[in-house]
Design a protein around this motif. Structure first.
Motif, PDB file in Angstrom:
ATOM      1  N   ALA A  72      51.157  40.316 -33.745  1.00 25.02           N
ATOM      2  CA  ALA A  72      52.097  39.471 -33.814  1.00 25.02           C
ATOM      3  C   ALA A  72      53.158  39.605 -32.748  1.00 25.02           C
ATOM      4  N   ALA A  73      53.467  40.671 -32.358  1.00 23.63           N
ATOM      5  CA  ALA A  73      54.233  40.837 -31.185  1.00 23.63           C
ATOM      6  C   ALA A  73      53.794  40.308 -29.808  1.00 23.63           C
ATOM      7  N   ILE A  74      52.483  40.729 -29.596  1.00 21.79           N
ATOM      8  CA  ILE A  74      51.991  40.179 -28.451  1.00 21.79           C
ATOM      9  C   ILE A  74      51.882  38.706 -28.412  1.00 21.79           C
ATOM     10  N   TYR A  75      51.442  37.860 -29.790  1.00 22.21           N
ATOM     11  CA  TYR A  75      51.178  36.529 -29.830  1.00 22.21           C
ATOM     12  C   TYR A  75      52.523  35.926 -29.430  1.00 22.21           C
ATOM     13  N   VAL A  76      53.826  36.575 -30.184  1.00 20.81           N
ATOM     14  CA  VAL A  76      55.241  35.861 -29.839  1.00 20.81           C
ATOM     15  C   VAL A  76      55.527  35.931 -28.500  1.00 20.81           C
ATOM     16  N   ASP A  77      55.149  37.058 -27.801  1.00 18.18           N
ATOM     17  CA  ASP A  77      55.324  37.060 -26.472  1.00 18.18           C
ATOM     18  C   ASP A  77      54.455  35.970 -25.650  1.00 18.18           C
ATOM     19  N   MET A  78      53.374  35.727 -25.808  1.00 22.75           N
ATOM     20  CA  MET A  78      52.441  34.829 -25.249  1.00 22.75           C
ATOM     21  C   MET A  78      53.130  33.375 -25.726  1.00 22.75           C
ATOM     22  N   LEU A  79      53.683  33.150 -26.645  1.00 23.33           N
ATOM     23  CA  LEU A  79      54.163  31.681 -27.224  1.00 23.33           C
ATOM     24  C   LEU A  79      55.453  31.697 -26.299  1.00 23.33           C
ATOM     25  N   THR A  80      56.251  32.515 -26.346  1.00 26.06           N
ATOM     26  CA  THR A  80      57.355  32.450 -25.472  1.00 26.06           C
ATOM     27  C   THR A  80      57.154  32.253 -24.028  1.00 26.06           C
ATOM     28  N   ALA A  81      56.116  32.954 -23.465  1.00 28.88           N
ATOM     29  CA  ALA A  81      55.845  32.453 -21.947  1.00 28.88           C
ATOM     30  C   ALA A  81      55.426  31.103 -21.819  1.00 28.88           C
ATOM     31  N   ALA A  82      54.608  30.646 -22.945  1.00 23.91           N
ATOM     32  CA  ALA A  82      54.123  29.160 -22.923  1.00 23.91           C
ATOM     33  C   ALA A  82      55.351  27.950 -22.776  1.00 23.91           C
ATOM     34  N   ALA A  83      56.265  28.720 -23.932  1.00 26.78           N
ATOM     35  CA  ALA A  83      57.525  27.891 -24.189  1.00 26.78           C
ATOM     36  C   ALA A  83      58.378  27.795 -22.752  1.00 26.78           C
ATOM     37  N   ARG A  84      58.585  28.807 -22.167  1.00 26.57           N
ATOM     38  CA  ARG A  84      59.197  28.912 -20.776  1.00 26.57           C
ATOM     39  C   ARG A  84      58.427  28.142 -19.870  1.00 26.57           C
ATOM     40  N   ILE A  85      57.206  28.081 -19.644  1.00 28.24           N
ATOM     41  CA  ILE A  85      56.358  27.206 -18.761  1.00 28.24           C
ATOM     42  C   ILE A  85      56.635  25.573 -19.183  1.00 28.24           C
ATOM     43  N   ALA A  86      56.799  25.349 -20.430  1.00 26.93           N
ATOM     44  CA  ALA A  86      56.672  24.022 -20.776  1.00 26.93           C
ATOM     45  C   ALA A  86      58.162  23.541 -20.518  1.00 26.93           C
ATOM     46  N   GLY A  87      59.099  24.242 -20.724  1.00 25.77           N
ATOM     47  CA  GLY A  87      60.430  23.811 -20.581  1.00 25.77           C
ATOM     48  C   GLY A  87      60.740  23.534 -18.856  1.00 25.77           C
ATOM     49  N   SER A  88      59.900  24.678 -18.108  1.00 29.32           N
ATOM     50  CA  SER A  88      60.313  24.597 -16.614  1.00 29.32           C
ATOM     51  C   SER A  88      59.700  23.376 -16.027  1.00 29.32           C
ATOM     52  N   GLY A  92      54.748  19.444 -22.704  1.00 35.10           N
ATOM     53  CA  GLY A  92      54.711  19.848 -23.971  1.00 35.10           C
ATOM     54  C   GLY A  92      54.170  21.448 -24.296  1.00 35.10           C
ATOM     55  N   LEU A  93      54.429  21.770 -25.183  1.00 30.81           N
ATOM     56  CA  LEU A  93      54.091  23.267 -25.551  1.00 30.81           C
ATOM     57  C   LEU A  93      52.573  23.495 -25.559  1.00 30.81           C
ATOM     58  N   LEU A  94      51.944  22.509 -26.134  1.00 31.49           N
ATOM     59  CA  LEU A  94      50.406  22.311 -26.200  1.00 31.49           C
ATOM     60  C   LEU A  94      49.698  22.306 -24.714  1.00 31.49           C
ATOM     61  N   ASP A  95      50.345  21.412 -24.216  1.00 28.76           N
ATOM     62  CA  ASP A  95      49.946  21.323 -22.556  1.00 28.76           C
ATOM     63  C   ASP A  95      49.981  22.477 -21.873  1.00 28.76           C
ATOM     64  N   ALA A  96      51.254  23.150 -22.165  1.00 30.56           N
ATOM     65  CA  ALA A  96      51.402  24.516 -21.437  1.00 30.56           C
ATOM     66  C   ALA A  96      50.285  25.494 -21.775  1.00 30.56           C
ATOM     67  N   LEU A  97      49.985  25.736 -23.270  1.00 31.71           N
ATOM     68  CA  LEU A  97      49.288  26.490 -23.695  1.00 31.71           C
ATOM     69  C   LEU A  97      47.742  26.194 -23.178  1.00 31.71           C
ATOM     70  N   ARG A  98      47.311  25.043 -22.936  1.00 31.10           N
ATOM     71  CA  ARG A  98      46.116  24.798 -22.954  1.00 31.10           C
ATOM     72  C   ARG A  98      45.888  24.805 -21.166  1.00 31.10           C
ATOM     73  N   LEU A 106      49.041  36.097 -21.034  1.00 31.30           N
ATOM     74  CA  LEU A 106      49.183  37.464 -21.404  1.00 31.30           C
ATOM     75  C   LEU A 106      49.756  38.373 -20.304  1.00 31.30           C
ATOM     76  N   VAL A 107      49.631  37.877 -19.071  1.00 33.71           N
ATOM     77  CA  VAL A 107      49.957  38.525 -17.733  1.00 33.71           C
ATOM     78  C   VAL A 107      51.515  38.171 -17.757  1.00 33.71           C
ATOM     79  N   LEU A 108      51.942  36.914 -17.964  1.00 29.65           N
ATOM     80  CA  LEU A 108      53.449  36.455 -17.911  1.00 29.65           C
ATOM     81  C   LEU A 108      54.130  37.182 -19.292  1.00 29.65           C
ATOM     82  N   ALA A 109      53.366  37.441 -20.362  1.00 27.60           N
ATOM     83  CA  ALA A 109      54.006  38.016 -21.571  1.00 27.60           C
ATOM     84  C   ALA A 109      54.382  39.469 -21.033  1.00 27.60           C
ATOM     85  N   ARG A 110      53.268  40.053 -20.512  1.00 28.54           N
ATOM     86  CA  ARG A 110      53.507  41.557 -20.104  1.00 28.54           C
ATOM     87  C   ARG A 110      54.781  41.818 -19.131  1.00 28.54           C
TER      88      ARG A 110
END
Length: 140
Positions: A72-88, A92-98, A106-110
């Motif tokens: 759960a902790a790793i996943y929330v960090d990965m989602l937060t990284a995707a949200a930062r990418i999407a915002g910058s 959209g968040l799904l486009d950033a995830l894809r 995972l690297v950005l979260a780390r």
């Protein structure tokens, strides 16, 4: 048959961990800052869920609950990284995830993980393991 039961328990615990990470993401994004202390709450809830629905209290439940908390902790960090990418990037968040993919997220979260995040995650995992290993007491 035992192998199938163990695999299903591991799959169920992983899905519970991912769901907890997704729910953890909501206050993190609403407050726009990391909330590592929620690892303790996630560990507590995951321990109760694993002990109640996945495995009876014991070592296996403890390992599953601790692993789900770390996931759960790793996943929330990965989602937060995707949200930062999407915002910058203004996408959209799904486009950033894809677009980023799991390896890059995972690297950005780390890179964004701080020592306090690790401490709370380990604390949440230990709490989850302790609670999931305990047998519930019956009222007389």
């Amino acid at each position: 048959m035992r192998l199938i039961s163990a695999l299903f328990a591991a799959f169920s615990a992983a899905m519970l961990g991912l769901a907890a990470g997704a729910v953890w993401m909501l206050p993190t994004m609403a407050l726009r800052r990391p909330l590592p202390a929620l690892a303790l709450l996630a560990g507590w809830l995951l321990a109760l869920a694993v002990r109640s629905w996945v495995r009876p209290a014991g070592r296996a439940a403890a390992a599953l609950a601790a692993s789900a908390t770390v996931l759960a902790a790793i996943y929330v960090d990965m989602l937060t990284a995707a949200a930062r990418i999407a915002g910058s990037m203004g996408i959209g968040l799904l486009d950033a995830l894809r677009g980023a993919g799991p390896a890059m997220l995972l690297v950005l979260a780390r890179l964004a993980v701080r020592p306090v995040d690790i401490a709370f995650t380990l604390g949440g995992a230990l709490l989850a393991a302790w609670l999931a290993s305990r047998r519930t007491r019956r009222a007389p």
